[in-house]
Write a protein that holds these residues in place. Structure first.
Motif, short mmCIF file in Angstrom:
data_model
loop_
_atom_site.label_atom_id
_atom_site.label_comp_id
_atom_site.label_asym_id
_atom_site.label_seq_id
_atom_site.Cartn_x
_atom_site.Cartn_y
_atom_site.Cartn_z
N ASN A 86 0.82 -1.21 0.00
CA ASN A 86 0.00 0.00 0.00
C ASN A 86 0.85 1.25 0.00
OD1 ASN A 86 -2.75 -1.08 0.30
ND2 ASN A 86 -2.00 -1.84 2.26
N SER A 88 2.17 4.15 1.95
CA SER A 88 2.44 4.22 3.38
C SER A 88 2.80 5.66 3.77
CB SER A 88 3.57 3.26 3.76
OG SER A 88 3.72 3.21 5.16
N SER A 107 2.28 -5.15 9.56
CA SER A 107 2.92 -4.98 8.26
C SER A 107 4.40 -5.33 8.38
CB SER A 107 2.76 -3.53 7.79
OG SER A 107 3.35 -3.34 6.54
N TYR A 117 -1.96 1.48 10.46
CA TYR A 117 -3.40 1.69 10.51
C TYR A 117 -3.93 1.95 9.10
CZ TYR A 117 -2.28 2.06 15.38
OH TYR A 117 -1.81 1.78 16.63
N ARG A 118 -4.99 1.26 8.75
CA ARG A 118 -5.60 1.43 7.43
C ARG A 118 -6.18 2.83 7.29
NH1 ARG A 118 -6.63 -3.82 5.24
NH2 ARG A 118 -6.56 -5.40 6.86
N THR A 119 -6.12 3.34 6.08
CA THR A 119 -6.77 4.61 5.75
C THR A 119 -7.07 4.59 4.25
OG1 THR A 119 -6.70 7.01 6.10
CG2 THR A 119 -4.70 5.99 5.26
N GLN A 120 -7.87 5.53 3.81
CA GLN A 120 -8.22 5.64 2.40
C GLN A 120 -7.89 7.06 1.95
OE1 GLN A 120 -9.25 2.83 1.09
NE2 GLN A 120 -9.71 3.48 -0.98
N SER A 135 -6.05 2.81 -1.46
CA SER A 135 -5.80 2.22 -0.14
C SER A 135 -4.42 2.64 0.36
CB SER A 135 -5.84 0.70 -0.22
OG SER A 135 -7.12 0.27 -0.58
N THR A 137 -1.84 3.06 4.27
CA THR A 137 -1.67 2.83 5.70
C THR A 137 -0.97 4.03 6.31
OG1 THR A 137 0.46 1.71 5.35
CG2 THR A 137 -1.51 0.31 5.47
N SER A 152 -0.64 -0.21 -4.19
CA SER A 152 -2.06 0.16 -4.24
C SER A 152 -2.28 1.30 -5.23
CB SER A 152 -2.60 0.52 -2.86
OG SER A 152 -1.91 1.62 -2.30
#
Length: 175
Positions: A86, A88, A107, A117-120, A135, A137, A152
């Motif tokens: 992703n 980052s 990760s 932490y996931r984020t969009q 996507s 992080t 991503s």
């Protein structure tokens, strides 16, 4: 008494010192620009004139591809990382960008396993290439404000590496 020769010598000495200060300042500016362009040869990223969006990046002296870009319309510095799943974003920069922490996940990084932490991301831009809903992080362990531009984002592009340059191009099918 007032000695005119003494005043001239003082003035000449002052002018010599000022000349050296100006020369040293100019050399400092030149070498700072030289070092910056060596570390990030893509600082002034040019857009391609081709019919489909494409970005050509030069590799820096460390073998990396750095480039300016935007996340959610705000300027950031990217380090292209095909090994990253992703995008980052460092925690400090994520806060500046107003990104919200999502669910935690583990990760694998060069420094071992870390919690991210996931984020969009609403939008990610690199040169003339723009993608939405990417996507990402948020990584609290990253200290620099350089965003790892992971797969991503890049999975939707054609990547061609040749002679110290990386070309990223939007395939015809995606446009």
């Amino acid at each position: 008494m007032n000695d005119p020769d003494r005043n001239r010598r003082r003035m000449a000495r002052l002018m010599t010192h000022l000349t050296w200060v100006v020369v040293l300042a100019m050399l400092t500016l030149y070498f700072n620009n030289f070092i910056a362009s060596r570390d990030n040869p893509n600082a002034t990223l040019a857009l391609s004139d081709s019919a489909r969006p494409e970005v050509v990046l030069d590799r820096n002296r460390a073998g990396h591809y750095l480039a300016p870009g935007r996340i959610n319309g705000q300027r950031v510095e990217f380090l292209l990382d095909t090994g990253a799943t992703n995008v980052s974003v460092p925690q400090g920069l994520a806060s500046e960008l107003g990104l919200q922490r999502g669910a935690p996940m583990q990760s694998m990084t060069a420094n071992g396993v870390v919690t991210v932490y996931r984020t969009q991301l609403d939008s990610v831009e690199l040169g003339g290439i723009r993608m939405q809903d990417v996507s990402a992080t948020i990584n609290p362990g990253m200290s620099e404000n350089i965003v790892l531009l992971g797969m991503s984002f890049m999975q939707h592009l054609e990547l061609i590496q040749r002679n110290g340059q990386l070309t990223l191009r939007v395939p015809d099918a995606v446009r």
